[in-house]
Design a protein around this motif. Structure first.
Motif, PDB file in Angstrom:
ATOM      1  N   ASN A  33      59.124 -32.080   8.915  1.00  0.00           N
ATOM      2  CA  ASN A  33      58.982 -30.732   9.240  1.00  0.00           C
ATOM      3  C   ASN A  33      57.919 -30.397  10.600  1.00  0.00           C
ATOM      4  OD1 ASN A  33      60.696 -29.950   6.950  1.00  0.00           O
ATOM      5  ND2 ASN A  33      58.979 -30.528   5.609  1.00  0.00           N
ATOM      6  N   VAL A  34      58.208 -31.213  11.507  1.00  0.00           N
ATOM      7  CA  VAL A  34      57.561 -31.054  12.681  1.00  0.00           C
ATOM      8  C   VAL A  34      58.226 -30.060  13.477  1.00  0.00           C
ATOM      9  CG1 VAL A  34      56.908 -32.138  14.952  1.00  0.00           C
ATOM     10  CG2 VAL A  34      56.568 -33.235  12.670  1.00  0.00           C
ATOM     11  N   PRO A  35      57.573 -28.890  14.027  1.00  0.00           N
ATOM     12  CA  PRO A  35      58.330 -27.967  14.889  1.00  0.00           C
ATOM     13  C   PRO A  35      59.032 -28.758  16.133  1.00  0.00           C
ATOM     14  CG  PRO A  35      55.990 -27.322  14.534  1.00  0.00           C
ATOM     15  CD  PRO A  35      56.238 -28.828  13.916  1.00  0.00           C
ATOM     16  N   LYS A  36      60.091 -28.266  16.165  1.00  0.00           N
ATOM     17  CA  LYS A  36      61.016 -28.838  17.502  1.00  0.00           C
ATOM     18  C   LYS A  36      60.298 -28.984  18.683  1.00  0.00           C
ATOM     19  CE  LYS A  36      65.519 -27.729  15.646  1.00  0.00           C
ATOM     20  NZ  LYS A  36      66.921 -27.050  15.854  1.00  0.00           N
ATOM     21  N   ASP A  37      59.442 -27.962  18.946  1.00  0.00           N
ATOM     22  CA  ASP A  37      58.822 -28.122  20.356  1.00  0.00           C
ATOM     23  C   ASP A  37      57.314 -28.908  20.412  1.00  0.00           C
ATOM     24  OD1 ASP A  37      57.286 -26.232  18.629  1.00  0.00           O
ATOM     25  OD2 ASP A  37      57.061 -24.860  20.617  1.00  0.00           O
ATOM     26  N   ASP A  38      56.998 -29.326  19.139  1.00  0.00           N
ATOM     27  CA  ASP A  38      55.894 -30.276  18.939  1.00  0.00           C
ATOM     28  C   ASP A  38      56.240 -31.694  19.507  1.00  0.00           C
ATOM     29  OD1 ASP A  38      53.680 -31.487  18.227  1.00  0.00           O
ATOM     30  OD2 ASP A  38      53.522 -30.666  16.370  1.00  0.00           O
ATOM     31  N   ILE A  39      56.425 -32.047  20.601  1.00  0.00           N
ATOM     32  CA  ILE A  39      57.065 -33.185  21.045  1.00  0.00           C
ATOM     33  C   ILE A  39      55.895 -33.860  22.279  1.00  0.00           C
ATOM     34  CG2 ILE A  39      58.234 -32.191  22.667  1.00  0.00           C
ATOM     35  CD1 ILE A  39      59.949 -34.798  22.361  1.00  0.00           C
ATOM     36  N   PHE A  40      55.164 -34.738  21.813  1.00  0.00           N
ATOM     37  CA  PHE A  40      54.211 -35.694  22.790  1.00  0.00           C
ATOM     38  C   PHE A  40      54.562 -37.106  22.504  1.00  0.00           C
ATOM     39  CE2 PHE A  40      52.220 -31.485  21.463  1.00  0.00           C
ATOM     40  CZ  PHE A  40      51.936 -31.154  22.708  1.00  0.00           C
ATOM     41  N   MET A  41      55.015 -37.438  23.715  1.00  0.00           N
ATOM     42  CA  MET A  41      55.615 -39.090  23.476  1.00  0.00           C
ATOM     43  C   MET A  41      55.245 -39.720  24.719  1.00  0.00           C
ATOM     44  SD  MET A  41      59.077 -38.933  21.566  1.00  0.00           S
ATOM     45  CE  MET A  41      59.346 -38.159  20.016  1.00  0.00           C
ATOM     46  N   LEU A  42      54.809 -41.028  24.864  1.00  0.00           N
ATOM     47  CA  LEU A  42      54.448 -41.816  25.797  1.00  0.00           C
ATOM     48  C   LEU A  42      55.348 -43.106  25.642  1.00  0.00           C
ATOM     49  CD1 LEU A  42      50.495 -41.468  25.151  1.00  0.00           C
ATOM     50  CD2 LEU A  42      51.829 -40.146  26.513  1.00  0.00           C
ATOM     51  N   ILE A  43      55.937 -43.325  26.641  1.00  0.00           N
ATOM     52  CA  ILE A  43      56.628 -44.682  26.793  1.00  0.00           C
ATOM     53  C   ILE A  43      55.958 -45.541  27.735  1.00  0.00           C
ATOM     54  CG2 ILE A  43      59.111 -45.452  27.390  1.00  0.00           C
ATOM     55  CD1 ILE A  43      60.170 -42.771  26.655  1.00  0.00           C
ATOM     56  N   THR A  44      55.709 -46.955  27.235  1.00  0.00           N
ATOM     57  CA  THR A  44      55.389 -47.710  28.024  1.00  0.00           C
ATOM     58  C   THR A  44      56.150 -48.702  27.986  1.00  0.00           C
ATOM     59  OG1 THR A  44      53.026 -47.316  27.215  1.00  0.00           O
ATOM     60  CG2 THR A  44      53.475 -49.505  28.368  1.00  0.00           C
ATOM     61  N   GLU A  45      56.621 -49.299  29.192  1.00  0.00           N
ATOM     62  CA  GLU A  45      57.528 -50.681  29.336  1.00  0.00           C
ATOM     63  C   GLU A  45      56.935 -51.917  29.730  1.00  0.00           C
ATOM     64  OE1 GLU A  45      61.685 -49.531  31.035  1.00  0.00           O
ATOM     65  OE2 GLU A  45      60.270 -48.218  32.180  1.00  0.00           O
ATOM     66  N   HIS A  46      57.386 -52.871  29.396  1.00  0.00           N
ATOM     67  CA  HIS A  46      56.207 -54.309  29.187  1.00  0.00           C
ATOM     68  C   HIS A  46      57.119 -55.391  30.165  1.00  0.00           C
ATOM     69  CE1 HIS A  46      53.195 -52.557  26.722  1.00  0.00           C
ATOM     70  NE2 HIS A  46      53.937 -51.847  26.205  1.00  0.00           N
TER      71      HIS A  46
END
Length: 127
Positions: A33-46
């Motif tokens: 039930n996270v709000p749709k605009d509550d988005i904090f994502m970090l992508i790390t490529e290795h």
């Protein structure tokens, strides 16, 4: 909340990475039930030498398409919700961008609500 860290082998397309974030976010919205605009994502490529994992731990056959997902969330979810989230994420990512279920590793890190600041030096969730 939450903060999502995604680690994967370098070389995937922008569309692939976008599909990962969108599938994870849909899962969080639906199950936690996270709000749709509550988005904090970090992508790390290795590079291959810097993404180290056991290819057969717990008899699960992993490939070069291994994706590690770490979710920092408040400590307010039930065991049933956590299990449902794991399944939903795997289902979403299997559908798009086509990640094998065996290649999705998920780690949930639970923290107290007062351990979040979304800006301005304020603990917005602190009671």
């Amino acid at each position: 909340m939450p903060l999502t860290r995604i680690s994967l082998r370098a070389g995937q397309s922008a569309e692939y990475r976008k599909a990962l974030t969108e599938g994870i976010q849909r899962s969080l919205v639906e199950i936690f039930n996270v709000p749709k605009d509550d988005i904090f994502m970090l992508i790390t490529e290795h590079e291959a030498a810097n993404l180290i994992y056991d290819r057969q731990y717990l008899n699960i056959e992993r490939s070069d398409d291994f994706v590690a997902i770490q979710l920092a969330v408040t400590n307010s979810r039930t065991l049933e919700q956590k299990k449902a989230l794991y399944k939903r994420i795997v289902d979403e990512l299997a559908e798009s961008p086509g990640v094998r279920r065996e290649d999705v590793f998920i780690n949930l890190v639970e923290v107290a609500k007062e351990n979040w600041s979304f800006g301005n030096g304020i603990a917005q969730y602190a009671l």
